[in-house]
Design a protein around this motif. Structure first.
Motif, PDB file in Angstrom:
ATOM      1  N   PHE A 185       0.835  -1.209   0.000  1.00  0.00           N
ATOM      2  CA  PHE A 185       0.000   0.000   0.000  1.00  0.00           C
ATOM      3  C   PHE A 185       0.870   1.259   0.000  1.00  0.00           C
ATOM      4  O   PHE A 185       0.651   2.184  -0.800  1.00  0.00           O
ATOM      5  CB  PHE A 185      -0.919  -0.019   1.223  1.00  0.00           C
ATOM      6  CG  PHE A 185      -1.696   1.247   1.419  1.00  0.00           C
ATOM      7  CD1 PHE A 185      -2.863   1.476   0.711  1.00  0.00           C
ATOM      8  CD2 PHE A 185      -1.259   2.222   2.312  1.00  0.00           C
ATOM      9  CE1 PHE A 185      -3.589   2.649   0.888  1.00  0.00           C
ATOM     10  CE2 PHE A 185      -1.973   3.388   2.497  1.00  0.00           C
ATOM     11  CZ  PHE A 185      -3.137   3.609   1.783  1.00  0.00           C
ATOM     12  N   PHE A 186       1.872   1.291   0.876  1.00  0.00           N
ATOM     13  CA  PHE A 186       2.726   2.484   0.958  1.00  0.00           C
ATOM     14  C   PHE A 186       3.625   2.615  -0.267  1.00  0.00           C
ATOM     15  O   PHE A 186       3.900   3.737  -0.717  1.00  0.00           O
ATOM     16  CB  PHE A 186       3.562   2.440   2.232  1.00  0.00           C
ATOM     17  CG  PHE A 186       2.762   2.621   3.483  1.00  0.00           C
ATOM     18  CD1 PHE A 186       2.017   3.768   3.681  1.00  0.00           C
ATOM     19  CD2 PHE A 186       2.731   1.639   4.455  1.00  0.00           C
ATOM     20  CE1 PHE A 186       1.268   3.949   4.840  1.00  0.00           C
ATOM     21  CE2 PHE A 186       1.989   1.809   5.607  1.00  0.00           C
ATOM     22  CZ  PHE A 186       1.253   2.960   5.808  1.00  0.00           C
ATOM     23  N   PHE A 187       4.095   1.490  -0.809  1.00  0.00           N
ATOM     24  CA  PHE A 187       4.927   1.564  -2.015  1.00  0.00           C
ATOM     25  C   PHE A 187       4.137   2.157  -3.177  1.00  0.00           C
ATOM     26  O   PHE A 187       4.671   2.968  -3.956  1.00  0.00           O
ATOM     27  CB  PHE A 187       5.431   0.168  -2.390  1.00  0.00           C
ATOM     28  CG  PHE A 187       6.544  -0.333  -1.509  1.00  0.00           C
ATOM     29  CD1 PHE A 187       7.107   0.482  -0.550  1.00  0.00           C
ATOM     30  CD2 PHE A 187       7.027  -1.623  -1.650  1.00  0.00           C
ATOM     31  CE1 PHE A 187       8.131   0.030   0.266  1.00  0.00           C
ATOM     32  CE2 PHE A 187       8.042  -2.089  -0.843  1.00  0.00           C
ATOM     33  CZ  PHE A 187       8.607  -1.268   0.123  1.00  0.00           C
ATOM     34  N   LEU A 188       2.876   1.776  -3.288  1.00  0.00           N
ATOM     35  CA  LEU A 188       2.059   2.294  -4.380  1.00  0.00           C
ATOM     36  C   LEU A 188       1.698   3.760  -4.155  1.00  0.00           C
ATOM     37  O   LEU A 188       1.836   4.591  -5.061  1.00  0.00           O
ATOM     38  CB  LEU A 188       0.781   1.453  -4.512  1.00  0.00           C
ATOM     39  CG  LEU A 188       0.953   0.016  -5.014  1.00  0.00           C
ATOM     40  CD1 LEU A 188      -0.357  -0.746  -4.894  1.00  0.00           C
ATOM     41  CD2 LEU A 188       1.456  -0.008  -6.448  1.00  0.00           C
ATOM     42  N   ARG A 189       1.243   4.090  -2.952  1.00  0.00           N
ATOM     43  CA  ARG A 189       0.754   5.441  -2.699  1.00  0.00           C
ATOM     44  C   ARG A 189       1.880   6.480  -2.688  1.00  0.00           C
ATOM     45  O   ARG A 189       1.708   7.602  -3.184  1.00  0.00           O
ATOM     46  CB  ARG A 189       0.016   5.481  -1.366  1.00  0.00           C
ATOM     47  CG  ARG A 189      -0.738   6.767  -1.117  1.00  0.00           C
ATOM     48  CD  ARG A 189      -1.197   6.879   0.317  1.00  0.00           C
ATOM     49  NE  ARG A 189      -0.063   7.032   1.243  1.00  0.00           N
ATOM     50  CZ  ARG A 189      -0.197   7.244   2.556  1.00  0.00           C
ATOM     51  NH1 ARG A 189      -1.414   7.311   3.086  1.00  0.00           N
ATOM     52  NH2 ARG A 189       0.858   7.368   3.327  1.00  0.00           N
ATOM     53  N   ASP A 190       3.028   6.123  -2.119  1.00  0.00           N
ATOM     54  CA  ASP A 190       4.105   7.088  -1.904  1.00  0.00           C
ATOM     55  C   ASP A 190       5.248   6.940  -2.902  1.00  0.00           C
ATOM     56  O   ASP A 190       6.376   7.322  -2.602  1.00  0.00           O
ATOM     57  CB  ASP A 190       4.646   6.947  -0.479  1.00  0.00           C
ATOM     58  CG  ASP A 190       3.583   7.206   0.571  1.00  0.00           C
ATOM     59  OD1 ASP A 190       2.657   7.985   0.280  1.00  0.00           O
ATOM     60  OD2 ASP A 190       3.668   6.618   1.673  1.00  0.00           O
ATOM     61  N   SER A 191       4.972   6.392  -4.069  1.00  0.00           N
ATOM     62  CA  SER A 191       6.046   6.245  -5.058  1.00  0.00           C
ATOM     63  C   SER A 191       6.577   7.607  -5.504  1.00  0.00           C
ATOM     64  O   SER A 191       7.776   7.781  -5.721  1.00  0.00           O
ATOM     65  CB  SER A 191       5.534   5.452  -6.263  1.00  0.00           C
ATOM     66  OG  SER A 191       4.389   6.093  -6.834  1.00  0.00           O
ATOM     67  N   GLY A 192       5.680   8.598  -5.626  1.00  0.00           N
ATOM     68  CA  GLY A 192       6.129   9.938  -5.993  1.00  0.00           C
ATOM     69  C   GLY A 192       7.018  10.561  -4.934  1.00  0.00           C
ATOM     70  O   GLY A 192       8.019  11.228  -5.248  1.00  0.00           O
ATOM     71  N   LYS A 193       6.680  10.340  -3.652  1.00  0.00           N
ATOM     72  CA  LYS A 193       7.529  10.840  -2.571  1.00  0.00           C
ATOM     73  C   LYS A 193       8.898  10.176  -2.586  1.00  0.00           C
ATOM     74  O   LYS A 193       9.919  10.808  -2.274  1.00  0.00           O
ATOM     75  CB  LYS A 193       6.848  10.615  -1.228  1.00  0.00           C
ATOM     76  CG  LYS A 193       5.557  11.404  -1.040  1.00  0.00           C
ATOM     77  CD  LYS A 193       4.961  11.137   0.334  1.00  0.00           C
ATOM     78  CE  LYS A 193       3.660  11.920   0.524  1.00  0.00           C
ATOM     79  NZ  LYS A 193       3.055  11.659   1.862  1.00  0.00           N
ATOM     80  N   ALA A 194       8.930   8.911  -2.935  1.00  0.00           N
ATOM     81  CA  ALA A 194      10.215   8.215  -3.006  1.00  0.00           C
ATOM     82  C   ALA A 194      11.101   8.813  -4.092  1.00  0.00           C
ATOM     83  O   ALA A 194      12.321   8.966  -3.910  1.00  0.00           O
ATOM     84  CB  ALA A 194       9.988   6.721  -3.269  1.00  0.00           C
TER      85      ALA A 194
END
Length: 384
Positions: A185-194
């Protein structure tokens, strides 16, 4: 003013010590330097592998979440493209992941449990028939089929006592699955932040190149997961239909075995295909076994000459020897889980190295074209 060099036959540099000849030639020193670099790289890799094994309880969910993100990443991007909230899109994608993985796992496990005893009985019968013809080889196969359950039970108990240290296998599996789902869930949602964090922490002007390398590695994992899943589904369906036409018993269980084995390239297909042929030989005779062999070979030819080039060749380009070495290394490090994870990770590393080589090749070409001395390829082409 008197100059001592006028009276010294050796000249002004007469008292300078003569330069000693190098102990080793330049080629040997270069080879030694490259060996040192290779040893340092091997030491860093060994340390990384040791840390991953030591922290396997945390590393395994991360890797599984990475594979899940790669498998359903296109669905998440489609949901975001239709102006859906990122958190909601990631939640729906994770729900689809639970349904797909849970449903497929339930079907595969149910088929294997329902037909596992019959498959083992068929293998034992085939071993008895082979022992009449081939002697010791068939007897060994008979013993292996007879003791298969005992070996699996002993291995499971040893693994549980040694690795889990008294913690229940079920609780560990549930905890790892929940953690992997949350990380997905976090990998998908926060990919832009990464990506933004990568730009912020990158030294100098290396951020664009590091982003391209990261995207290339993730695309390799994405292509492997989607391609392998589609190929596994097609292989399992074709072999199951072929075995049903031949009236081979336990065809759904054998098809489920083919589906699972397809995630281990080459080796998994060989083992699952051999099991299907032996079951056909035990229950239907030599003629049906030969027909089953033809079905398995036809599916393998379809995979190697049609499915692999069409589905995976654009995203994953690895030599079969590289794949086999990766599977062997993964099995020696983490058993079956290592075999499953080794190939997508190797695909990611291969993609990163490909992007890095392309970057340096482009840099070399740019330097050669702008060579002021006229010694580069552009100057040579112009002079010719």
């Amino acid at each position: 003013m008197r100059n001592d060099s006028d009276h010294d036959p050796r000249g002004a540099d007469g008292e300078r010590p003569l330069t000693d000849k190098p102990l080793l030639p330049i080629e040997a020193r270069r080879a030694a330097a490259w060996c040192l670099v290779a040893l340092l790289i091997a030491a860093v890799l060994a340390l990384g592998v040791w840390l991953c094994v030591f922290l396997s309880a945390a590393v395994t969910p991360v890797l599984l979440a990475l594979l899940g993100s790669a498998l359903l990443g296109p669905l998440y991007r489609r949901l975001v493209a239709i102006k859906l909230n990122r958190s909601l899109a990631a939640g729906l994608t994770c729900a689809v992941l639970v349904v797909v993985v849970g449903g497929a796992g339930y079907i595969v496990v149910s088929a294997l449990i329902d037909t596992g005893d019959q498959i083992l009985a068929s293998l034992k019968e085939a071993a008895k028939d082979l022992s009449k013809t081939f002697g010791a080889a068939g007897t060994s196969l008979d013993d292996l089929a007879t003791n298969a359950k005992g070996l699996v039970g002993k291995f499971g108990s040893v693994a549980a006592s040694g690795l889990l240290a008294g913690v229940s296998v079920v609780s560990q599996f549930i905890a790892a699955s929940v953690l992997a789902l949350l990380l997905t869930f976090f990998f998908l949602r926060d990919s832009g932040k990464a990506v933004r964090a990568l730009h912020d922490w990158s030294p100098g002007n290396s951020a664009p190149q590091l982003e391209r390398m990261a995207r290339r590695g993730f695309q390799a994992i994405e292509g492997f997961m989607r391609g392998t899943t589609l190929i596994a589904l097609i292989d399992a369906t074709c072999i199951t239909v072929g075995l049903l036409i031949l009236q081979v018993p336990n065809a759904p269980g054998l098809g489920a075995l083919v589906f699972v084995g397809a995630y281990i390239p080459y080796l998994g297909a060989f083992i699952s295909g051999a099991v299907a042929i032996l079951v056909a030989f035990a229950d239907r005779g030599v003629v049906i076994a030969l027909w089953a062999l033809g079905v398995v070979l036809a599916v393998q030819v379809l995979e190697g000459h049609v499915l692999q080039p069409m589905i995976q060749s654009r995203t994953v380009q690895m030599h079969p020897a590289t794949v086999m070495l990766a599977i062997t290394a993964g099995a020696s490090i983490a058993g079956i889980l290592g075999m499953l994870l080794s190939v997508p990770l190797t695909a990611a590393v291969s993609g990163v190295l490909h992007e890095l080589r392309k970057h340096y090749a482009a840099g070399s070409a740019t330097d050669a074209d702008s060579d002021p001395g006229g010694t580069g390829p552009a100057a040579s082409a112009a002079s010719s």
